[in-house]
Scaffold this motif. Structure first.
Motif, PDB file in Angstrom:
ATOM      1  N   TYR A 166      18.538  -1.278  -2.130  1.00 65.55           N
ATOM      2  CA  TYR A 166      19.069  -0.782  -0.857  1.00 65.55           C
ATOM      3  C   TYR A 166      18.992  -1.861   0.208  1.00 65.55           C
ATOM      4  N   GLY A 167      20.012  -1.890   1.090  1.00 70.19           N
ATOM      5  CA  GLY A 167      19.966  -2.780   2.234  1.00 70.19           C
ATOM      6  C   GLY A 167      20.697  -4.078   2.043  1.00 70.19           C
ATOM      7  N   SER A 201      26.049  10.091  -1.285  1.00 68.87           N
ATOM      8  CA  SER A 201      26.384   9.482   0.002  1.00 68.87           C
ATOM      9  C   SER A 201      25.369   8.386   0.288  1.00 68.87           C
ATOM     10  N   THR A 202      25.815   7.344   0.990  1.00 70.80           N
ATOM     11  CA  THR A 202      24.933   6.221   1.297  1.00 70.80           C
ATOM     12  C   THR A 202      24.671   6.147   2.795  1.00 70.80           C
ATOM     13  N   SER A 203      23.465   5.737   3.141  1.00 68.56           N
ATOM     14  CA  SER A 203      23.164   5.458   4.545  1.00 68.56           C
ATOM     15  C   SER A 203      23.003   3.950   4.756  1.00 68.56           C
ATOM     16  N   SER A 204      22.756   3.212   3.672  1.00 71.12           N
ATOM     17  CA  SER A 204      22.665   1.754   3.717  1.00 71.12           C
ATOM     18  C   SER A 204      23.448   1.195   2.533  1.00 71.12           C
ATOM     19  N   PRO A 205      23.777  -0.095   2.561  1.00 69.73           N
ATOM     20  CA  PRO A 205      24.460  -0.671   1.399  1.00 69.73           C
ATOM     21  C   PRO A 205      23.584  -0.546   0.153  1.00 69.73           C
ATOM     22  N   GLU A 206      24.222  -0.371  -1.012  1.00 72.59           N
ATOM     23  CA  GLU A 206      23.485  -0.235  -2.262  1.00 72.59           C
ATOM     24  C   GLU A 206      24.085  -1.140  -3.328  1.00 72.59           C
ATOM     25  N   GLU A 207      23.208  -1.672  -4.165  1.00 71.61           N
ATOM     26  CA  GLU A 207      23.635  -2.407  -5.353  1.00 71.61           C
ATOM     27  C   GLU A 207      23.078  -1.651  -6.549  1.00 71.61           C
ATOM     28  N   ASN A 257       0.819  -1.211   0.000  1.00 63.40           N
ATOM     29  CA  ASN A 257       0.000   0.000   0.000  1.00 63.40           C
ATOM     30  C   ASN A 257       0.853   1.261   0.000  1.00 63.40           C
ATOM     31  N   GLU A 258       2.178   1.098   0.017  1.00 66.49           N
ATOM     32  CA  GLU A 258       3.051   2.265   0.010  1.00 66.49           C
ATOM     33  C   GLU A 258       3.006   2.929  -1.357  1.00 66.49           C
ATOM     34  N   PRO A 259       2.948   4.254  -1.380  1.00 65.97           N
ATOM     35  CA  PRO A 259       2.955   4.953  -2.666  1.00 65.97           C
ATOM     36  C   PRO A 259       4.328   4.874  -3.326  1.00 65.97           C
ATOM     37  N   ILE A 260       4.365   5.082  -4.612  1.00 65.23           N
ATOM     38  CA  ILE A 260       5.634   5.183  -5.332  1.00 65.23           C
ATOM     39  C   ILE A 260       6.227   6.553  -5.015  1.00 65.23           C
ATOM     40  N   LEU A 305      12.248   6.796  -9.259  1.00 65.20           N
ATOM     41  CA  LEU A 305      10.992   6.337  -8.690  1.00 65.20           C
ATOM     42  C   LEU A 305      11.318   5.188  -7.753  1.00 65.20           C
ATOM     43  N   GLY A 306      10.756   5.219  -6.546  1.00 69.75           N
ATOM     44  CA  GLY A 306      11.078   4.210  -5.547  1.00 69.75           C
ATOM     45  C   GLY A 306       9.872   3.394  -5.140  1.00 69.75           C
ATOM     46  N   LEU A 307      10.127   2.101  -4.832  1.00 69.33           N
ATOM     47  CA  LEU A 307       9.077   1.214  -4.371  1.00 69.33           C
ATOM     48  C   LEU A 307       9.693   0.040  -3.634  1.00 69.33           C
ATOM     49  N   GLN A 308       8.848  -0.731  -2.973  1.00 73.51           N
ATOM     50  CA  GLN A 308       9.277  -1.951  -2.301  1.00 73.51           C
ATOM     51  C   GLN A 308       9.185  -3.109  -3.288  1.00 73.51           C
ATOM     52  N   THR A 309      10.239  -3.947  -3.331  1.00 74.18           N
ATOM     53  CA  THR A 309      10.243  -5.124  -4.198  1.00 74.18           C
ATOM     54  C   THR A 309      10.496  -6.353  -3.336  1.00 74.18           C
ATOM     55  N   GLU A 310      10.502  -7.529  -3.965  1.00 65.78           N
ATOM     56  CA  GLU A 310      10.798  -8.751  -3.220  1.00 65.78           C
ATOM     57  C   GLU A 310      12.225  -8.739  -2.679  1.00 65.78           C
ATOM     58  N   LYS A 311      13.115  -7.902  -3.255  1.00 65.24           N
ATOM     59  CA  LYS A 311      14.484  -7.753  -2.761  1.00 65.24           C
ATOM     60  C   LYS A 311      14.611  -6.597  -1.775  1.00 65.24           C
ATOM     61  N   GLY A 312      13.502  -5.926  -1.452  1.00 65.88           N
ATOM     62  CA  GLY A 312      13.547  -4.785  -0.556  1.00 65.88           C
ATOM     63  C   GLY A 312      13.335  -3.489  -1.307  1.00 65.88           C
ATOM     64  N   LYS A 313      13.731  -2.371  -0.663  1.00 68.30           N
ATOM     65  CA  LYS A 313      13.555  -1.066  -1.283  1.00 68.30           C
ATOM     66  C   LYS A 313      14.404  -0.949  -2.537  1.00 68.30           C
ATOM     67  N   ALA A 314      13.817  -0.373  -3.597  1.00 71.61           N
ATOM     68  CA  ALA A 314      14.539  -0.194  -4.853  1.00 71.61           C
ATOM     69  C   ALA A 314      14.117   1.112  -5.501  1.00 71.61           C
TER      70      ALA A 314
END
Length: 97
Positions: free
Chosen positions: A96-97, A42-48, A4-7, A20-29
């Motif tokens: 992310y994450g 700058s990063t606050s969490s690991p990123e791929e 239910n989270e908005p994009i 554009l950001g959303l939640q995926t099966e791999k987490g936030k993307a």
């Protein structure tokens, strides 16, 4: 996976970088674009980061810039900063994450 989270729409560097950001099966993307230019992030969490189109020149440490092309990917540690130079417009996917 549906949520239910908005994009979210993120705008950086006077509109030259947008995603554009959303939640995926791999987490936030985020799925984004960068206009030709130079950027420091700058990063606050690991990123791929996965390059979708174009060429992204990335400096992750003191070893200098490395070119990443479509379908290439690289990882960035949490709590660090990195430099990007785009000689052409680039599309990317970031987990992310």
């Amino acid at each position: 996976m549906s949520s239910n989270e908005p994009i979210s729409h993120n705008v950086y560097f006077d509109g030259n970088v947008q995603s554009l950001g959303l939640q995926t099966e791999k987490g936030k993307a985020t799925l984004g674009v960068m206009k030709k230019g130079s950027y420091t992030f700058s990063t606050s969490s690991p990123e791929e980061m996965i390059i979708v189109a174009g060429v992204m020149n990335v400096k992750l440490d003191d070893s200098g810039f490395k070119a990443y092309h479509a379908q290439d990917k690289f990882e960035v540690a949490a709590g660090t900063s990195f430099d990007i130079i785009c000689d052409v417009d680039v599309a990317y996917l970031c987990y992310y994450g």
